[in-house]
Structures are given as C-alpha cells and as structure tokens.
Design a protein around this motif. Structure first.
Motif, short mmCIF file in Angstrom:
data_model
loop_
_atom_site.label_atom_id
_atom_site.label_comp_id
_atom_site.label_asym_id
_atom_site.label_seq_id
_atom_site.Cartn_x
_atom_site.Cartn_y
_atom_site.Cartn_z
N GLU A 3 -33.14 16.23 -25.48
CA GLU A 3 -31.64 15.62 -24.56
C GLU A 3 -31.73 15.80 -23.00
N GLN A 4 -30.94 15.16 -22.29
CA GLN A 4 -31.02 15.20 -21.33
C GLN A 4 -30.25 16.02 -20.19
N ALA A 5 -30.64 16.39 -18.77
CA ALA A 5 -29.24 16.66 -18.68
C ALA A 5 -28.02 17.04 -18.29
N GLU A 6 -26.85 18.55 -18.98
CA GLU A 6 -26.03 17.94 -19.62
C GLU A 6 -24.93 18.89 -18.97
N GLY A 7 -23.36 18.60 -18.88
CA GLY A 7 -22.48 19.43 -17.91
C GLY A 7 -22.90 19.17 -16.67
N GLY A 8 -23.76 18.41 -15.80
CA GLY A 8 -24.28 18.60 -14.30
C GLY A 8 -24.99 18.50 -14.51
N ARG A 9 -26.06 18.69 -13.08
CA ARG A 9 -27.44 18.51 -12.46
C ARG A 9 -28.21 19.58 -13.32
N LEU A 31 -18.69 28.63 -22.48
CA LEU A 31 -19.27 27.41 -22.05
C LEU A 31 -17.87 27.31 -20.46
N TYR A 32 -16.61 27.25 -20.30
CA TYR A 32 -15.59 27.54 -19.61
C TYR A 32 -16.35 28.15 -18.41
N ARG A 33 -16.82 29.08 -17.84
CA ARG A 33 -17.06 30.18 -17.09
C ARG A 33 -18.77 29.93 -16.76
N ALA A 34 -19.39 29.13 -17.41
CA ALA A 34 -20.67 28.41 -17.05
C ALA A 34 -20.70 27.36 -16.47
N ARG A 35 -19.21 26.30 -17.13
CA ARG A 35 -19.04 25.40 -16.37
C ARG A 35 -18.64 25.02 -15.50
N GLU A 36 -18.03 26.23 -14.91
CA GLU A 36 -16.60 26.85 -13.67
C GLU A 36 -17.74 27.98 -12.13
N ASP A 37 -18.44 28.23 -12.30
CA ASP A 37 -19.88 28.87 -12.17
C ASP A 37 -21.26 27.39 -11.57
N GLY A 38 -21.06 26.55 -11.64
CA GLY A 38 -21.59 25.27 -11.53
C GLY A 38 -22.69 25.62 -11.99
N PHE A 39 -22.87 25.57 -12.86
CA PHE A 39 -24.32 25.49 -14.12
C PHE A 39 -24.04 24.63 -15.12
N SER A 40 -24.66 23.82 -14.97
CA SER A 40 -24.99 22.70 -15.93
C SER A 40 -25.26 23.19 -17.68
N THR A 41 -23.98 22.73 -18.48
CA THR A 41 -24.02 23.45 -19.72
C THR A 41 -23.34 22.73 -20.35
N VAL A 42 -24.26 23.54 -21.95
CA VAL A 42 -23.72 22.98 -23.23
C VAL A 42 -23.06 23.57 -24.36
N LEU A 43 -22.58 23.15 -24.87
CA LEU A 43 -22.00 24.33 -26.74
C LEU A 43 -22.69 23.60 -27.63
N LEU A 44 -23.80 24.59 -27.94
CA LEU A 44 -23.73 23.55 -30.25
C LEU A 44 -23.05 24.30 -30.59
N GLU A 45 -22.43 23.58 -31.87
CA GLU A 45 -21.94 24.46 -33.19
C GLU A 45 -22.06 23.92 -34.12
N ALA A 46 -22.33 24.74 -35.31
CA ALA A 46 -22.67 23.75 -36.85
C ALA A 46 -21.76 23.45 -36.96
N GLY A 47 -20.18 23.77 -36.43
CA GLY A 47 -19.20 23.23 -37.93
C GLY A 47 -18.60 22.17 -36.94
N GLU A 48 -17.91 21.42 -37.47
CA GLU A 48 -17.21 20.24 -36.98
C GLU A 48 -16.29 20.26 -36.46
N GLY A 49 -16.23 21.63 -35.17
CA GLY A 49 -14.30 21.93 -34.88
C GLY A 49 -14.94 22.83 -34.19
N VAL A 50 -13.85 23.24 -33.96
CA VAL A 50 -14.09 24.67 -32.87
C VAL A 50 -12.94 26.29 -33.12
N GLY A 51 -13.32 26.95 -33.22
CA GLY A 51 -12.68 27.84 -33.89
C GLY A 51 -12.96 28.99 -34.29
#
Ligand code: NAP
Length: 547
Positions: A3-9, A31-51
C-alpha cells in the motif's frame, strides 16, 4: 501488494509511519493522536465497522456497566458536550453509534481499512520497519505498529466433545451475528454466567419457549440500576465537563465515584444493613468502589456484604434449591470481576427457565440435538456460548508478530507476558500494545487511553530528538513484570479468574493485570518524561540500516 503513503507524507522506505490495528476505543484514539501529531497513519480493522468490543458483542442487552460518560472519550470538550447518552449505562447499538460519530466528528474514516484481518507483523532489522500483512495479501511497511487488539477480543469456546456435531444454531456472545438471532419460540441453552451470560439471559428468556442456563460457577451479581439520563443531568454533565475530565484523568479507578472513607466498624449492625441496602440500590460499580473501605481487606466485612447479597437472591428466587445454586461459595465479593444485572435472578421464577449446575452435573458432550450432562440429555434449537475470552494475550499471540531475529511473540510469552508499562516488550522495537496485558483493573478506556497518550507522546519526543527506533531494555521489562508478579501475591483477585488466564486450559497462570493500576503507570510515565525517555533504547533507523 504494498500500500502507498497513508494519511499524509511518509518518509522514504515506509508506506506509513504509525500503523494501528483495531478500531476499538483504544485504536481509534491512537489513530486520532497519530494524525494530530503529524504522522502518516492508517488503521486496519478485521470487522466492517468501528467499536471493537462494541462491534462484535452485539448480543441483546449488551451494555456498559461503567457509566456511559465515564467510558466515553474525555479529551475533547466539544465531542463530550455534543454527544448525549440516553442512559446511565448505554446499550450496544448506541455505543456503536457513538464510535461511528467519533470517526465522523474527527474525520478519520479515510484512514481506516475495514475487512482487513492482519495475519503477520514482521520486523526487518536492516530497515527498522515492520511489514504488516493482511489475510488478502495486502502489505504495509510501517515504522511503528500499535496493536490495539483488545483484552477481551479472542472468544473462547471450550473444547467439549461433539461440539461441532450440533445441528442447530450456536453462537458465542462475542461474535454475535449482525443480523441478530431469532430465538422466538425456540429451545435455547446458554452456557456461562459471567458478565456476558447474565446480560443475555433475561432477553433470551423473554423470547424463547424454553431456556436452560448451564452454570459452572455463580458470580456475585448485583443490580445495575440503570436509568435514563434526564435533560437536567445532561445539562449538569456539560456544565461539569472540566471537573469530570479532571477526575477521570487522574483517579485511581478511572470512575467518578470518590474512594470510600468509612470503615464498617464505624456503623452499628443496623446501620450496616441500611448501608448495604443503599449499595444494592446504587448504580453499577459503586457497590465495589463506594462500599466500606475495609470491604476487600477484612474478610468479615466482605462476608457480611456477601450474606446480604445471598439473602437478596433467596428473596427473589422462589425455588430454594435454585437460589442456593445461584449463590457463590468459592469466592468473596471483589475477588472476581463482579457482573451487574437487570432482571437476572427474576427469570429463574419463570416456568420455562431452568438452571443446570455443571458443578453438580458436569457436561459430558454436545450431540447433534443438544447437550448431555451427567444427569441426562436436553434438546435445543440454539446454543449460546457465553464462555468468555482468552484475556489479555489472546489476540496478540495470534497476530503472527515476529521481532528481532524472527522471534515469535507467542514464544517469548510462552510462560506469560513480559512487558514494560503494558505497552512494549523487549526485542520487538517500535511495537506497542496499549490495552493489552498488564493493563489495570480500572475503568478500561481510561487506562488504555493513558497508555495511548504515553505512546503518542513518546513518538513525538523521539521525533524531536531525531530518533525513530525504540526498544525496551530487558532489565526494565524484568523490573516491571517482576513488580507485577510481586504485587499479585497481595491482591484480592483470586487466581480462579480470567485475569490470571486460568479460564483457558494450558495457559500459564500469571496476573495479566497491573495491580499497581493507574497510580503506578502515572509514576513510571512521569519519571520517563522527566529523563527524556533516556532509560529506553533509542536509536536511528539510518544507523541500524548501515550497521
Ligand atoms: P467470563 O467472565 O470469563 O465468563 C465466562 C463464563 O463461562 C463463566 O461463567 C465460566 O464459568 C463459563 N465457562 C467457561 N468455560 C466453561 C466450560 N468449559 N464449561 C462451562 N462453563 C464454562 O466471560 P464474559 O461473561 O464474556 O465476561 C468477560 C468480561 O468481559 C467481563 O468480566 C467484563 O470485564 C467484560 N464484559 C463487560 C460487560 C459490560 O461492561 N457490561 C459485559 C460483558 C462482558 P467459570 O466461572 O466456572 O469459569
């Protein structure tokens, strides 16, 4: 396929800096903290929704037993004030909607990959990167991996002879079908009477033609005492946000309930009975947290409270033999995680509900048509396994994590988890597992988000200092894990609990919780911050690559 660059450079050589696994309460915040702190980030989830837990455990009447607003995120006043919980203890559909709203509010959806089951996480020492592979073959090269895979997320179903032969429907509470299970007019068995079992039993009793509850060990169940949150209370929650936030962020338990101050000896026997009555009528965990100060330290006080609960059970359940079977004999109150109930004991007065004590008549086998115990065979259309989880390490040990020199995480933890702060383990650099083993026996999201903040702050501090690789020295890990084992000899929790892994045959019996709780975690984090994380093994990926 990478996969290529996720959520930023992302820096050269990686697809993403912070890769998070799991979209539960812990992973979403990471995920929120990583994005807020300026890291490129992605979250992988086995299910089809959050929670997370609240995505998978969608059985009827699955609900919080921490007050809704103490479980929710408290870092954002805007989100806290925007969301109105309808009940003191919200149910699963509302909780799932809350996490969906959280994602929407903070615009995180584009960073989440659903239907992505991680099958391996492999460290490359030459490049100081992790290669994360999903079941469908997709891969990501990440600098940091945060496995927020949850403590109670790997469902456990006992290996009972013939289990696969059953021709009816069978479901585990932790893997409940999204379309629901129609038990109307059916013959249903529920195996297990922990927090999940005692929640799902009353709604099943209301629909089924016949319900048989298979109980191995009873728990000290007391009423949840749920209630709607009135408009005035909603207003008060908004007005008191700062104080609520302060208490939830600093209290040892992560609840709003102040620690108890009264010793039982300060009251007369009559006053004590009146106090126990008020405890019985109090909401959720107040019965543990606001009870007498010496409830857990003085066996006599504990016995008196248990006698009070036992009398309540005898008062509710009309058949004396059934009532006796529902009263715990093997542990005191608070030695196991107490469940909270709504209309649980009452269902045993219904003519179509019965209780089988597996302690008296053990399960022999599952057949094509039902369950055989030593006192006979009963036929069912549906079997519900409310038999719990492989706690703490269940998911992590099955994630295919391979650290330095290809060491498998499950091998390193063969005798029980070795951790530092319950977030890292030696030989697995840049791999974090907030909400994993050695978490606290407190309000779970509070402790887990403390750990997320620690990880996020550490990554930001490393970037500032020019580092991008962190491992935990083995001595630090030994000290921390040693403290846990040492303190575990003096805690009220009994070893016959999933907290020690003793519910899973063959699992090493080690405390999977940090008995020092939040105060201990806070102290360690404070010291690390003060010394600029110098006790950790910090290095630069470029250096590692040229060695
Ligand atoms: P649990 O507390 O581990 O209970 C599992 C039940 O299955 C126990 O009654 C256990 O009996 C029984 N069992 C296990 N193996 C068995 C076997 N071979 N034969 C017969 N019975 C067997 O699991 P849980 O109820 O899913 O709850 C786990 C935790 O999830 C809770 O403690 C809580 O932390 C969390 N939870 C929270 C909520 C909430 O917040 N409202 C709701 C549900 C769950 P024994 O006691 O004899 O082992």
């Amino acid at each position: 396929m990478p996969e290529q660059a996720e959520g930023g450079r992302s820096p050269a050589g990686v697809d993403v800096e912070v890769l998070v696994i799991g979209a539960g309460v812990t992973g979403l915040y990471q995920l929120y903290r990583a994005r807020e702190d300026g890291f490129s980030t992605v979250l992988l989830e086995a299910g089809e929704g959050v929670g997370g837990t609240w995505y998978w455990n969608r059985y009827p009447e699955a609900r919080f037993d921490s007050e809704s607003y103490t479980y929710a995120y408290v870092f954002s006043k805007e989100m806290f004030c925007e969301w109105e919980w309808s009940e003191q203890f919200a149910s699963q559909p509302e909780i799932e909607r809350y996490f969906q709203r959280f994602v929407e509010h903070f615009d995180l959806a584009s960073l989440i990959r659903f239907g992505t089951k991680v099958t391996s996480v492999e460290w490359d020492t030459r490049t100081s990167t992790w290669t994360v592979t999903a079941a469908d073959g997709r891969t990501w090269v990440a600098r940091y991996v945060v496995a927020a895979t949850g403590m109670l997320s790997y469902p456990y179903i006992p290996e009972v002879e013939g289990r696969e032969d059953f021709c009816g429907e069978s479901h585990h509470t932790g893997l409940w079908p999204a379309e629901g299970v129609d038990v109307t007019g059916k013959r249903v068995a529920v195996v297990g009477t922990g927090s999940s079992g005692v929640q799902v039993i009353p709604p099943i009793a209301a629909e089924a033609a016949e319900l048989v509850v298979y109980q191995r060990t009873p728990n000290w169940c007391t009423p949840l005492n749920n209630a709607p949150i009135t408009p005035e209370e909603q207003e008060a929650l908004r007005n008191d946000f700062e104080q609520i936030q302060r208490t939830l962020n600093t209290s040892a338990t992560g609840f709003l309930c102040p620690p108890p101050e009264r010793l039982s000896s300060e009251d007369t026997p009559e006053e004590r009975q009146a106090f126990y009555e008020s405890m019985w009528n109090s909401p959720g965990f107040a019965k543990l947290l606001a009870n007498y100060k010496d409830l857990l330290s003085d066996p006599e006080v504990n016995r008196e409270w248990c006698d009070f609960i036992a009398a309540k059970i005898r008062g509710i359940v009309r058949d004396p033999e059934t009532a006796e079977r529902l009263i715990p004999k093997d542990h005191r109150y608070g030695e196991k995680r107490p469940p909270f109930v709504t209309g649980y004991f009452e269902v045993f007065n219904e003519p179509h509900v019965s209780l089988v004590s597996l302690a008296d008549t053990p399960m022999v086998r599952i057949t094509e048509t039902g369950i055989e115990t030593t006192d006979g065979h009963r036929e069912f259309d549906v079997i519900v396994w409310a038999t719990g989880f492989d706690y703490g390490t269940g998911q992590l040990r099955r994630l295919g994590v391979r650290g330095v020199d290809g060491v498998a995480l499950e091998d390193r933890w063969a005798d029980g988890p070795l951790t530092y702060l319950g977030v890292q383990t030696h030989g697995f650099p840049n791999f974090f597992f907030p909400g994993g083993p050695h978490g606290a026996s407190a309000n779970v999201p509070r402790y887990n988000t403390d750990q997320v903040d620690y990880v996020a702050d550490l990554l930001a501090a490393m970037r500032e200092q020019g580092y991008d690789v962190v491992d935990v020295p083995e001595e630090l890990e030994q000290t921390f894990t040693g403290m846990i084992d040492q303190m575990s000899r003096h805690i009220p929790f009994t070893k016959i609990s999933y907290f020690f892994g003793s519910n899973i045959p063959g699992k090493p019996v080690r405390n999977l919780l940090n008995p020092g709780g939040r105060p201990m975690l806070f102290k360690f984090i404070e010291d690390l911050r003060a010394e600029g994380y110098a006790s950790l093994q910090l290095s630069r990926s470029a250096e590692v690559a040229t060695r």
